[in-house]
Design an enzyme around this catalytic site. Structure first.
Site, PDB file in Angstrom:
ATOM      1  N   SER A  21       1.299  -0.956  -0.321  1.00  0.00           N
ATOM      2  CA  SER A  21      -0.079  -0.222   0.133  1.00  0.00           C
ATOM      3  C   SER A  21       1.058   1.421   0.547  1.00  0.00           C
ATOM      4  O   SER A  21       1.794   1.500   0.414  1.00  0.00           O
ATOM      5  CB  SER A  21      -0.405  -0.051   0.624  1.00  0.00           C
ATOM      6  N   TYR A  69      -1.722   0.294  10.014  1.00  0.00           N
ATOM      7  CA  TYR A  69      -2.170   0.016   8.817  1.00  0.00           C
ATOM      8  C   TYR A  69      -0.364   0.426   7.957  1.00  0.00           C
ATOM      9  O   TYR A  69       0.253  -1.527   7.411  1.00  0.00           O
ATOM     10  CB  TYR A  69      -3.602  -0.135   8.345  1.00  0.00           C
ATOM     11  N   LYS A 105       2.226  -3.290   7.188  1.00  0.00           N
ATOM     12  CA  LYS A 105       2.430  -3.623   5.286  1.00  0.00           C
ATOM     13  C   LYS A 105       3.946  -3.270   5.158  1.00  0.00           C
ATOM     14  O   LYS A 105       4.114  -3.895   4.493  1.00  0.00           O
ATOM     15  CB  LYS A 105       2.095  -2.427   4.423  1.00  0.00           C
TER      16      LYS A 105
END
Ligand code: UDP
Length: 325
Positions: free
Chosen positions: A117, A141, A145
């Site tokens: 991402s 988050y 990643k």
């Protein structure tokens, strides 16, 4: 026939990837725990129900199907939730990816394409963002990643596992044939929420701040059609098969759109008004995220087929209407 185990293959990007794999002559084997995925999105190959944290199930699925490669989409994907409950996101995205990579290595599968991402960049110093921009995530988050990317790089160095970390910007739209689309519960993303507000399924769309230092004061994102993303995953698989050891690529269009531009496109496509409420900024939102897509163009031939926002909104609108009718 060559096959790919697709974790999270019943989810939004995963299901489109299965369709793209099938069109390119691969058999996609969905591996999904259906915590957020949908059974009716498993349409292009066999299905194994399981969690990526479940070694025994993974081992069994890998032994049964002996895939040539793995595409890894299964993840906790909500930024807000990652801030409220970081442990759950790290467990799923970091520990889960580690469990998967261990199983994949044990099974002798040498290639993994990973759904990463632009959130790994955090608040970038410069836009458009190149792959050389420092990865300084600003929420769990994005950090999860980035950690998973690191796991892949380390597995590559130690065991020769080939990997691609594909850093998406804002996945949008739905399969133009209406066979797959976005269906989250709860739905948090801008385009489906704006469409839901236009359809009367939401009383209004909250705009998260209109006092940013952008032309119209709202946040800018690089929306990229999910079917383009899916095709580029298959292209990454091809590059790895040709011998490239590791790829980290931005997947976007290079074009930024503001929240207000998205709302205007939704109103044009639906012919309806989107009732708006201007609210405060959302925690953890960078004002502008736009990809420099140059490297992905060179390496994957990643030129979008559906670059315009209207097509993204229009395919998403058709999907939403069919799904909710
Ligand atoms: N956004 C908004 N209202 C919403 C959902 C999103 O104003 O109900 C904004 C959000 O602040 C961001 C953009 O729309 O600037 C895209 O948000 P989304 O959650 O779709 O994706 P993200 O960029 O967070 O991955």
């Amino acid at each position: 026939m060559r096959s790919v185990l697709v974790t999270g293959g019943a989810g939004y990007v995963g299901s489109h990837a299965c369709k793209a794999l099938a069109s390119a002559g691969w058999t996609p084997i969905v591996y999904d725990d259906f915590s957020t995925g949908h059974r009716d999105l498993v349409r292009w190959g066999p299905c194994e129900e399981g969690d990526i944290a479940d070694t025994a199930r993974l081992d069994a699925a890998l032994a049964r199907h002996r895939p040539d490669a793995v595409m890894h989409f299964a993840a906790a994907s909500l930024v807000g939730e990652s801030v409220r409950d970081p442990g759950a996101t790290y467990r799923r995205n970091v520990a889960g990816t580690l469990t998967l990579l261990e199983a994949v290595r044990k099974a002798g599968v040498g290639t993994v394409v990973f759904s990463s991402s632009c959130a790994t960049y955090g608040r970038p110093d410069r836009v458009p963002i190149t792959e050389d921009s420092p990865q300084r995530p600003i929420n769990p988050y994005g950090a999860s990643k980035a950690m998973a990317e690191r796991l892949m790089a380390d597995f590559g160095a130690a065991y020769g596992m080939r990997g691609a970390a594909l850093r998406y910007f804002n996945a949008a739209g739905a399969d133009p044939d209406g066979e797959a689309g976005e269906d989250h519960e709860p739905e948090t993303h801008l385009i489906p929420r704006a469409l839901m507000a236009a359809a009367g399924l939401l009383s209004r769309l909250d705009v998260f701040g209109d006092d940013w230092a952008t032309a119209d004061g709202t946040c800018i994102r690089d929306y990229v059609h999910v079917s383009d993303l899916a095709r580029w995953h298959v292209a990454a698989l091809d590059r790895l098969a040709e011998g490239t050891p590791f790829l980290a690529l931005n997947l976007g269009t290079g074009r930024g759109r503001s929240v207000r531009e998205v709302v205007a496109a939704v109103e044009r496509v639906t012919g309806r008004t989107v009732p708006l409420a201007i609210g405060p900024r959302r925690d953890g939102d960078p004002p502008v995220l736009v990809a420099d897509p140059g490297r992905a163009k060179d390496i994957l031939g990643a030129t979008p087929r559906f670059a315009d926002l209207e097509t993204m909104v229009e395919t998403a609108w058709r999907w939403l209407r069919r799904r909710r009718s």
